[in-house]
Design a protein around this motif. Structure first.
Motif, PDB file in Angstrom:
ATOM      1  N   SER A   1       0.526  -0.885   0.110  1.00  0.00           N
ATOM      2  CA  SER A   1      -0.279  -0.029   0.604  1.00  0.00           C
ATOM      3  C   SER A   1       0.840   1.343  -0.144  1.00  0.00           C
ATOM      4  O   SER A   1       2.036   1.127   0.715  1.00  0.00           O
ATOM      5  CB  SER A   1      -1.027   0.172   1.392  1.00  0.00           C
ATOM      6  N   ILE A   2       0.439   2.437  -0.370  1.00  0.00           N
ATOM      7  CA  ILE A   2       0.867   3.409  -0.274  1.00  0.00           C
ATOM      8  C   ILE A   2      -0.152   4.704  -0.129  1.00  0.00           C
ATOM      9  O   ILE A   2      -1.677   4.786  -0.406  1.00  0.00           O
ATOM     10  CB  ILE A   2       1.304   4.186  -1.717  1.00  0.00           C
ATOM     11  N   SER A   3       0.256   5.412   1.368  1.00  0.00           N
ATOM     12  CA  SER A   3      -0.320   6.729   1.847  1.00  0.00           C
ATOM     13  C   SER A   3       0.164   7.615   1.623  1.00  0.00           C
ATOM     14  O   SER A   3       1.436   7.284   1.918  1.00  0.00           O
ATOM     15  CB  SER A   3      -0.877   5.491   3.595  1.00  0.00           C
ATOM     16  N   GLN A   4      -0.990   8.651   2.082  1.00  0.00           N
ATOM     17  CA  GLN A   4      -0.907  10.025   2.266  1.00  0.00           C
ATOM     18  C   GLN A   4      -1.868  10.514   3.257  1.00  0.00           C
ATOM     19  O   GLN A   4      -2.965  10.562   2.846  1.00  0.00           O
ATOM     20  CB  GLN A   4      -0.763  10.673   0.994  1.00  0.00           C
TER      21      GLN A   4
ATOM     22  N   ARG B   1       0.898  18.835   9.017  1.00  0.00           N
ATOM     23  CA  ARG B   1       2.004  17.171   9.579  1.00  0.00           C
ATOM     24  C   ARG B   1       1.597  17.062   8.417  1.00  0.00           C
ATOM     25  O   ARG B   1       0.532  16.854   7.598  1.00  0.00           O
ATOM     26  CB  ARG B   1       2.321  16.529  10.529  1.00  0.00           C
ATOM     27  N   THR B   2       2.546  16.383   7.022  1.00  0.00           N
ATOM     28  CA  THR B   2       1.928  15.123   6.213  1.00  0.00           C
ATOM     29  C   THR B   2       2.788  14.281   6.337  1.00  0.00           C
ATOM     30  O   THR B   2       4.285  13.573   6.628  1.00  0.00           O
ATOM     31  CB  THR B   2       2.716  16.034   4.790  1.00  0.00           C
ATOM     32  N   ASN B   3       2.955  13.322   6.237  1.00  0.00           N
ATOM     33  CA  ASN B   3       3.272  11.722   6.205  1.00  0.00           C
ATOM     34  C   ASN B   3       3.031  10.938   4.650  1.00  0.00           C
ATOM     35  O   ASN B   3       1.996  10.535   3.965  1.00  0.00           O
ATOM     36  CB  ASN B   3       2.788  10.615   7.572  1.00  0.00           C
TER      37      ASN B   3
ATOM     38  N   VAL C   1      -9.861   5.721   2.960  1.00  0.00           N
ATOM     39  CA  VAL C   1      -9.448   6.687   3.563  1.00  0.00           C
ATOM     40  C   VAL C   1      -9.874   6.712   5.501  1.00  0.00           C
ATOM     41  O   VAL C   1     -11.157   5.903   5.606  1.00  0.00           O
ATOM     42  CB  VAL C   1     -10.816   8.331   3.022  1.00  0.00           C
ATOM     43  N   ASP C   2      -9.276   7.545   5.887  1.00  0.00           N
ATOM     44  CA  ASP C   2      -9.508   7.331   6.904  1.00  0.00           C
ATOM     45  C   ASP C   2      -9.640   9.614   7.608  1.00  0.00           C
ATOM     46  O   ASP C   2      -8.218   9.696   7.203  1.00  0.00           O
ATOM     47  CB  ASP C   2      -8.205   6.687   7.556  1.00  0.00           C
ATOM     48  N   ALA C   3     -10.778   9.523   7.904  1.00  0.00           N
ATOM     49  CA  ALA C   3     -10.553  11.116   7.923  1.00  0.00           C
ATOM     50  C   ALA C   3     -11.186  11.771   9.926  1.00  0.00           C
ATOM     51  O   ALA C   3     -12.181  10.677  10.134  1.00  0.00           O
ATOM     52  CB  ALA C   3     -11.899  11.753   8.116  1.00  0.00           C
TER      53      ALA C   3
ATOM     54  N   ALA D   1      -6.806  14.113   7.351  1.00  0.00           N
ATOM     55  CA  ALA D   1      -7.305  12.679   6.668  1.00  0.00           C
ATOM     56  C   ALA D   1      -6.123  11.522   5.881  1.00  0.00           C
ATOM     57  O   ALA D   1      -4.717  12.650   5.751  1.00  0.00           O
ATOM     58  CB  ALA D   1      -8.042  13.202   5.502  1.00  0.00           C
ATOM     59  N   THR D   2      -6.144  10.393   6.068  1.00  0.00           N
ATOM     60  CA  THR D   2      -5.172   9.256   5.416  1.00  0.00           C
ATOM     61  C   THR D   2      -6.412   8.763   4.283  1.00  0.00           C
ATOM     62  O   THR D   2      -7.016   8.274   4.842  1.00  0.00           O
ATOM     63  CB  THR D   2      -4.536   8.987   6.662  1.00  0.00           C
TER      64      THR D   2
END
Length: 779
Positions: free
Chosen positions: A226-229, A240-242, A716-718, A773-774
């Motif tokens: 997986s790739i997540s932002q 914050r960004t990951n 999505v996780d918000a 959100a991710t």
């Protein structure tokens, strides 16, 4: 239904490694809520029999995750796959019934009850643990069972706001250096998969007085890529960004993350900027070998707003120390960490674990009265031999090994006397310049063995043999570089620190235990060096012994742990001042008596209902921490030491006698989830003489989120959250000292003849909010 001609219910199966499919011997398989258990043989096979039907079993094996499995009796043999836990040095369950002492584990779900950016919020839900930070995202230290890392007259040196007395590691790589100092500014707490806390000294954790904290990065789910932002924003300019990539396929897994964080601050000169890049993974070589690695680069820039006094604090003024502002005070750290760990199984009974690591950093700091610059390099390794043996009547596990760490430091700086005001420039007098080459070495031999007897009695015995040495060379003669200055060396004698415990488990659901462990904390090089630059090689390490008794249980829906302890610390290092020089002496003794309780209750758990899970939880800590023999000495006119202050019998400064955490976790079938937490901290003595106290405070936090799979590729996780909803007046860090005059500033309206820089680091006075959100893509 029972077998024909039999009154028995039966289950057979095989235990295998989830990755290698290799059969696993000596796994314990037990029927939940009963005392019926068995052990898998050399082929991984087992058979369970009972007089009544059962539907759930538990599988326990050293080095593997605890597994609960729903089963159907009298069916065909089943195959159970268990997942290995790479880089775990201790035996059995960390926070389970068979952990002979107080330990706690924070899962990824518990770490994300808050924004997830600060470990402090989650760690402080553990009974007996208090993490503080000098700046919003830096200068952290962790207090475990009241062990305040530095009793130093409130001087604002590095040791007062960085960690001492405990060992910190990430993926088996030490963050604590060979001097015993732990700096956490450059750790990315937002990307942790698990945190484990061990309270009090333990042979396997270096016998540190306060204990140990182990951080672990996430392990990708099997057979998933997986790739997540992630994006998060919040009050006072928090951004914050990951960006995360993780993959697990075949015989390897990989986790890569880059994170950027910014914060403008709620006080002047309170901003923060951080960048983190991390890579971790595992290679599974056949059925015998696991190779684990971790690499990170980190850059942290933390502005320092300085301490304030109680008058401004309780007036809720968002002010900063003017000297800190004038000198552009900040801490900048650039660091790297790299380590590799190899686990090798010779057979089902014998294995080894070997770790090699190297870390390096540069630190540039400007503070109210000067500056310092450091270049640090640490390297070392650990080697252990792990044994598992026995049968259904007696199981034996043992770990024996050695760890080594070498630290080198080039340190330059200048301390400007407080009556000289900043900003400082080329014409500023060099009052106390420094230019030194420092070295430290730590060598630790450790061994611990566990014997599981019939009737579920577990005996644990072990010991650590520790060696510490320091070396320093002052390169200055006057204000000139002089390379021929003498090299001063201090080697402490080998310190033997044993530990023993006895634990009894009842019906695989409740356990009681008692333990005794010895520990120590050697003085650091800076503690051996007085304010005039002279090195005192006579200081002794602090010694400690912890007595503990407790019970743990998991019955029906309730899980709990209760511990009573007595932590006695002798040769307590205390800073003294005489003839305008500050120095440390072994002048104090401290006794910490306390009780800790934590519990979780599964009030509701039904995935078919609208509200699928309700889980309230509680943790509290009560303490009676006292100075037993704690005095302030100065030389008298006759040359003999005299006592000018006696703090014996007073409460230990910096520790609240009562801390309560309450919370509830909610899950909904629709994908919504929520958490709410409440924290109460009682009044805290600020000074050794107990003349000044901080008022109690209450914190309320909440978070609401929504997780949903948009389609087979995207999820999505918000979430939205808020901290300090009540708008309480509370602090993020508290300096302590012998009396309030040495802490408070000269202009403090509540204190006469104040001579310090202040002693309170305030947290935001108003409620703060965050949201984000991710988005995750799975091919």
């Amino acid at each position: 239904m029972p077998l024909a001609g039999s009154s028995q219910y039966k289950l057979s199966g095989t235990i295998r490694d989830r990755t290698t499919r290799h059969p696993l011997a000596l796994a314990e398989i037990s029927i939940l809520n009963s005392d019926i258990s068995t052990v898998s043989d050399d082929k991984g096979q087992f058979t369970l029999e009972a007089s009544s039907d059962f539907d759930s079993i538990r599988v326990i094996l050293i080095g593997y995750e605890l597994l609960k499995v729903e089963v159907k009796t009298n069916s065909r043999p089943i195959s159970i796959l268990v997942r290995s836990i790479p880089v775990r040095l201790h035996a059995l369950e960390v926070n389970g019934l068979r952990s002979p002492g107080s330990a706690a584990t924070l899962t990824q779900e518990e770490l994300e009850r808050y924004s997830g950016l600060s470990l402090r919020d989650a760690l402080n839900t553990i009974a007996g643990v208090d993490m503080q930070s000098r700046s919003p995202w830096g200068g952290q230290h962790i207090l475990i069972r009241g062990y305040y890392p530095s009793a130093d007259n409130g001087r604002t040196d590095g040791e007062n706001f960085n960690g001492l007395g405990f060992q910190l590691s990430i993926d088996n790589i030490p963050v604590t250096d060979a001097t015993g100092l732990t700096i956490m500014d450059d750790i990315d707490f937002s990307n942790l998969g698990r945190v484990e806390v061990f309270k009090g000294p333990s042979p396997l954790q270096g016998s540190y007085t306060a204990g140990a904290v182990q951080l672990f990065t996430p392990v990708p789910a099997p057979d998933e890529t997986s790739i997540s932002q992630e994006f998060l924003g919040g009050s006072y300019g928090l951004v914050r960004t990951n960006t995360t990539f993780q993959s697990s396929a075949g015989n390897s897994d990989l986790w890569i993350n880059y994170g950027h964080q910014g914060y403008t601050g709620f006080r002047p000169n309170d901003a923060s900027r951080k960048d983190f890049a991390s890579v971790a993974g595992h290679l599974y070589e056949g059925s015998r070998q696991i190779l684990s690695y971790y690499i990170s680069y980190n850059h942290s820039y933390e502005e320092l707003a300085g301490e304030i006094d109680s008058a401004d604090f309780y007036a809720r003024k968002a002010v900063s120390d003017s000297d800190y502002l004038e000198n552009n005070s900040h801490v900048e750290i650039e660091s790297f960490r790299a380590g590799v760990t190899q686990q090798y199984r010779f057979n089902s009974h014998l294995g080894t674990m070997a770790t090699l690591f190297a870390t390096g950093s540069t630190l540039n700091q400007r503070f109210a009265h000067g500056f310092n610059k450091e270049e640090n390099l640490n390297f070392g390794g650990k080697l252990s031999l792990n044994f598992t043996g026995g049968n259904a009547r007696l199981r034996t596990t043992g770990i024996t090994g050695i760890s080594f760490q070498q630290s080198g430091q080039n340190a330059q700086g200048n301390f400007i006397l407080p009556f000289i005001s900043p900003p400082f420039g080329p014409s500023t007098p060099f009052d106390i310049p420094s230019d030194a080459q420092n070295h430290a070495m730590n060598l630790d031999f450790f061994s611990q063995w566990q014997f599981l007897f019939p009737s579920q009695i577990l005996l644990t015995a072990g010991a650590g043999l520790n060696f510490n040495g320091f070396q320093t060379q002052n390169l200055l003669s006057g204000q000139n570089i002089f390379l021929d200055n003498p090299v001063l060396t201090r080697s402490f004698p080998l310190k033997f620190s044993p530990g023993i415990s006895l634990l009894k488990t009842f019906h695989s659901r409740v356990s009681v235990y008692g333990s005794v462990n010895w520990g120590y904390a050697p003085p650091t090089l800076s503690q051996m060096t007085n304010s005039a630059g002279k090195v005192d090689t006579r200081l002794l390490p602090e010694s400690s012994v912890q007595y503990e008794a407790g019970t743990k249980g998991s019955q029906n829906r309730l899980t709990w742990a209760l511990a009573l302890f007595d932590l006695d610390i002798t040769h307590r290092l205390v800073q003294e001042t005489a003839h305008s020089e500050s120095f440390y002496t072994n002048a104090g003794e401290e006794r910490n008596l306390g009780a800790e309780f934590s519990g979780t209750y599964a009030l509701w758990n039904d995935t078919q209902r609208m509200v699928s899970a309700i889980r309230p939880w509680i943790s509290w800590a009560w303490s009676d921490f006292r100075y037993v023999d704690f005095r302030d000495y100065v030389p008298s006119s006759t040359g003999n030491d005299s006592t000018v202050a006696d703090y014996s019998g007073n409460k230990v400064a910096g520790v609240s006698p009562f801390v309560l955490n309450l919370g509830v976790d909610l899950k909904f079938r629709s994908g919504f989830y929520g958490t709410a937490t409440y924290r109460h901290v009682g009044q805290v003595p600020v000074t050794f003489d107990n003349s000044s106290f901080m008022k109690p405070y209450d914190l309320l936090s909440a978070k609401l989120g929504y997780r949903h799979n948009l389609n087979r590729h995207f999820a999505v996780d918000a979430f939205l959250g808020a901290d300090n909803i009540l708008g309480s007046t509370y602090y993020s860090f508290l300096f302590v000292g012998q009396n309030i005059q040495e802490l408070a500033q000269a202009n403090d309206p509540h204190v006469t003849n104040g001579g310090g820089d202040g002693y309170i680091l305030p947290a935001p006075y108003k409620a703060t909010a965050y949201g984000g959100a991710t988005i995750t893509y799975t091919p």
